[in-house]
Design a protein around this motif. Structure first.
Motif, mmCIF file in Angstrom:
data_model
loop_
_atom_site.group_PDB
_atom_site.id
_atom_site.type_symbol
_atom_site.label_atom_id
_atom_site.label_comp_id
_atom_site.label_asym_id
_atom_site.label_seq_id
_atom_site.Cartn_x
_atom_site.Cartn_y
_atom_site.Cartn_z
ATOM 1 N N CYS A 95 61.188 19.382 -43.658
ATOM 2 C CA CYS A 95 61.643 18.855 -42.374
ATOM 3 C C CYS A 95 60.749 17.721 -41.886
ATOM 4 C CB CYS A 95 61.734 19.965 -41.342
ATOM 5 S SG CYS A 95 63.073 21.136 -41.702
ATOM 6 N N LYS A 96 59.464 17.778 -42.189
ATOM 7 C CA LYS A 96 58.579 16.649 -41.876
ATOM 8 C C LYS A 96 59.067 15.380 -42.566
ATOM 9 C CE LYS A 96 54.085 18.858 -40.957
ATOM 10 N NZ LYS A 96 52.706 19.039 -41.486
ATOM 11 N N ILE A 99 62.444 14.077 -41.045
ATOM 12 C CA ILE A 99 62.236 13.377 -39.765
ATOM 13 C C ILE A 99 61.597 12.015 -39.997
ATOM 14 C CG2 ILE A 99 60.813 13.432 -37.666
ATOM 15 C CD1 ILE A 99 61.504 16.417 -37.453
ATOM 16 N N PRO A 104 64.735 7.106 -36.251
ATOM 17 C CA PRO A 104 63.655 7.651 -35.410
ATOM 18 C C PRO A 104 64.101 8.591 -34.305
ATOM 19 C CG PRO A 104 63.334 5.300 -35.780
ATOM 20 C CD PRO A 104 64.662 5.636 -36.361
ATOM 21 N N SER A 105 65.300 8.421 -33.774
ATOM 22 C CA SER A 105 65.737 9.269 -32.664
ATOM 23 C C SER A 105 66.040 10.697 -33.103
ATOM 24 C CB SER A 105 66.972 8.665 -31.993
ATOM 25 O OG SER A 105 68.039 8.558 -32.919
ATOM 26 N N GLN A 107 65.066 14.056 -34.216
ATOM 27 C CA GLN A 107 63.804 14.786 -34.183
ATOM 28 C C GLN A 107 63.942 16.292 -34.366
ATOM 29 O OE1 GLN A 107 60.477 13.517 -33.801
ATOM 30 N NE2 GLN A 107 61.598 11.664 -34.420
ATOM 31 N N ARG A 108 65.167 16.789 -34.453
ATOM 32 C CA ARG A 108 65.383 18.224 -34.636
ATOM 33 C C ARG A 108 66.221 18.449 -35.890
ATOM 34 N NH1 ARG A 108 62.129 21.638 -31.503
ATOM 35 N NH2 ARG A 108 61.669 20.513 -29.569
ATOM 36 N N GLU A 269 71.890 4.153 -35.051
ATOM 37 C CA GLU A 269 71.381 5.516 -35.138
ATOM 38 C C GLU A 269 72.417 6.461 -34.555
ATOM 39 O OE1 GLU A 269 67.424 6.193 -33.704
ATOM 40 O OE2 GLU A 269 66.714 4.221 -34.363
ATOM 41 N N LEU A 290 70.700 16.965 -38.506
ATOM 42 C CA LEU A 290 69.615 16.474 -37.647
ATOM 43 C C LEU A 290 70.198 15.953 -36.349
ATOM 44 C CD1 LEU A 290 68.895 15.434 -40.842
ATOM 45 C CD2 LEU A 290 66.738 14.996 -39.677
ATOM 46 N N THR A 292 69.062 14.619 -31.953
ATOM 47 C CA THR A 292 68.056 14.077 -31.047
ATOM 48 C C THR A 292 67.480 15.182 -30.168
ATOM 49 O OG1 THR A 292 69.698 13.621 -29.325
ATOM 50 C CG2 THR A 292 69.320 11.887 -30.978
ATOM 51 N N GLU A 293 66.343 14.893 -29.552
ATOM 52 C CA GLU A 293 65.762 15.830 -28.591
ATOM 53 C C GLU A 293 66.735 16.083 -27.443
ATOM 54 O OE1 GLU A 293 63.262 17.693 -28.521
ATOM 55 O OE2 GLU A 293 61.761 16.940 -29.920
#
Length: 425
Positions: A95-96, A99, A104-105, A107-108, A269, A290, A292-293
């Motif tokens: 997952c690292k 991401i 970039p947006s 994050q999950r 994105e 994946l 976004t926050e």
């Protein structure tokens, strides 16, 4: 009774159901005993150059030492543990990397079993997002000739009239389909190509939970390769009206189109992205969704307090370990250059096929080459002809296409193309 080591093809024919195959009149199956590099070795010793990357997944070829090491090393530690209340290094390391390499947006990361399940997860995320916001939005907008998987929600956003799933029409939720893009990737953009999508969006945006689309390349719906501006315009509309955008990178991700992800061709994105297929280098089934926050936070602020999904084999350590190793290979080797070399050969060879009467058109992008015929192929017959020429190519409908492993050598790719020429002429 003496036991034979031969594969029991007759048992297979009588009892095993293969993909998109009739049990009454099954297509021939060729027994494979070994796979190495770009070759599949049949039981009778014949070696076939694989032009399909095992349905677009084996981008590094077969029996790769780094991937073999990753999976056997992990096997000595643990093959699986439940992901509820437990974490482990393979999942964290994977997952690292995801991401780090995705837009970039995003994050999950939600790990899933397969591409179809990743789409299911994305659609459920979008629905739960709007439920939390107190709005009833149950529709998805997509385009014709799209394909997003074989499970029910995934089928519902797959073209109901131009796909293998049309017989389920009437059983599936009905969503909104705009005309698919017509302007090709290398053609001049015409704003008229976006008119129908814009009209559908404007008419329905208050009931749309999300737009879902395959970026740049529509896969199983026809191997159509469209102009990046179409995707850019979708992002602009979604931003203007606050609608979520789901990008299905399952077939296009990890370098297949010449970019790490196909959405990069349009410099956009998504709010939610699905990846799969090549994620593990073709070793195991694994996918990821994946987001976004903002989307993740909104989903988890709802009455459930969490996202309501949890596959039994979520975060499988074996799959995560080999996926992390596959992504490491993409960082270390020259895959971008390899894909460019494949594209150059396609650009040189495929246009010459337009002169054959059987050929309607050709198209290519990155490590994707497509020959569209006027008439559907006889799959059993053409498959046998390809095998006799030492290649593995699996057409469908009117399409003969190539998605070879990135490691393929020029001579091997020329062999694949020549085999196609020998048949269509």
């Amino acid at each position: 009774m003496q036991k034979t080591n031969k594969i029991d093809v007759l048992f297979d024919q009588n009892h095993i159901w293969h993909p998109y195959t009739s049990t009454e009149n099954p297509l021939p199956c060729y027994p494979v005993t070994k796979a190495e590099g770009v070759y599949l070795e049949l039981e009778d010793g014949r070696r076939l150059i694989d032009g399909m990357s095992s349905w677009w997944a084996a981008i590094h070829g077969y029996n790769h030492p780094a991937l073999n090491h990753a999976i056997t090393n992990q096997l000595n530690q643990m093959s699986h543990v439940m992901f509820g209340g437990i974490t482990h290094r393979p999942a964290v390391d994977l997952c690292k990397k995801l991401i780090a390499i995705t837009p970039p947006s995003l994050q999950r990361v939600f790990l899933a079993d397969s591409g179809s399940v990743a789409v299911e997860v994305a659609l459920k995320m979008a629905l739960q997002y709007w439920h939390t916001k107190g709005e009833i939005r149950s529709k998805f907008l997509t385009v014709q000739h799209g394909s997003h998987g074989d499970t029910f929600a995934a089928m519902s956003v797959t073209d109901p009239n131009n796909s293998m799933h049309q017989l389920y029409k009437g059983f599936l939720p009905e969503h909104i389909f705009a005309k698919s893009p017509e302007i090709g990737f290398f053609e001049n953009w015409d704003e008229a190509d976006f008119c129908d999508f814009h009209q559908q969006f404007s008419a329905h945006h208050q009931e749309i939970a999300a737009v879902i689309i395959e970026p740049i390349v529509q896969g199983a719906g026809g191997m159509r390769i469209y102009h990046p501006m179409f995707l850019k315009r979708i992002r602009e509309l979604c931003d203007e009206f606050g609608v979520l955008l789901i990008i299905d990178e399952i077939a296009t991700g990890f370098g297949r189109t010449g970019k790490r992800f196909a959405c990069e061709h349009a410099n956009i994105e998504p709010d939610i992205m699905c990846v799969g297929k090549a994620l593990t280098g073709g070793y195991m089934t694994l996918s990821a969704t994946l987001t976004t926050e903002h989307v993740a936070k909104t989903v988890c602020e709802g009455e459930a307090g969490c996202f309501m999904h949890g596959p039994t084999f979520m975060g499988n350590p074996l799959a995560c370990a080999v996926a992390e190793a596959s992504l490491a290979l993409l960082e270390q080797d020259h895959s971008q250059q390899q894909v460019k070399e494949i594209e150059n050969i396609f650009a040189d060879r495929l246009p010459t096929l337009r002169t054959y009467p059987a050929v309607k058109t050709v198209r290519w992008l990155g490590a994707i080459g497509v020959i569209e015929l006027h008439e559907p192929v006889d799959l059993a017959k053409i498959q046998q002809q390809f095998v006799e020429q030492g290649v593995w190519i699996r057409p469908f409908g009117r399409l003969i296409y190539l998605m070879p492993p990135f490691i393929i050598q020029p001579s091997q790719l020329h062999h694949l193309i020549q085999a196609i020429i020998n048949i269509i002429r």
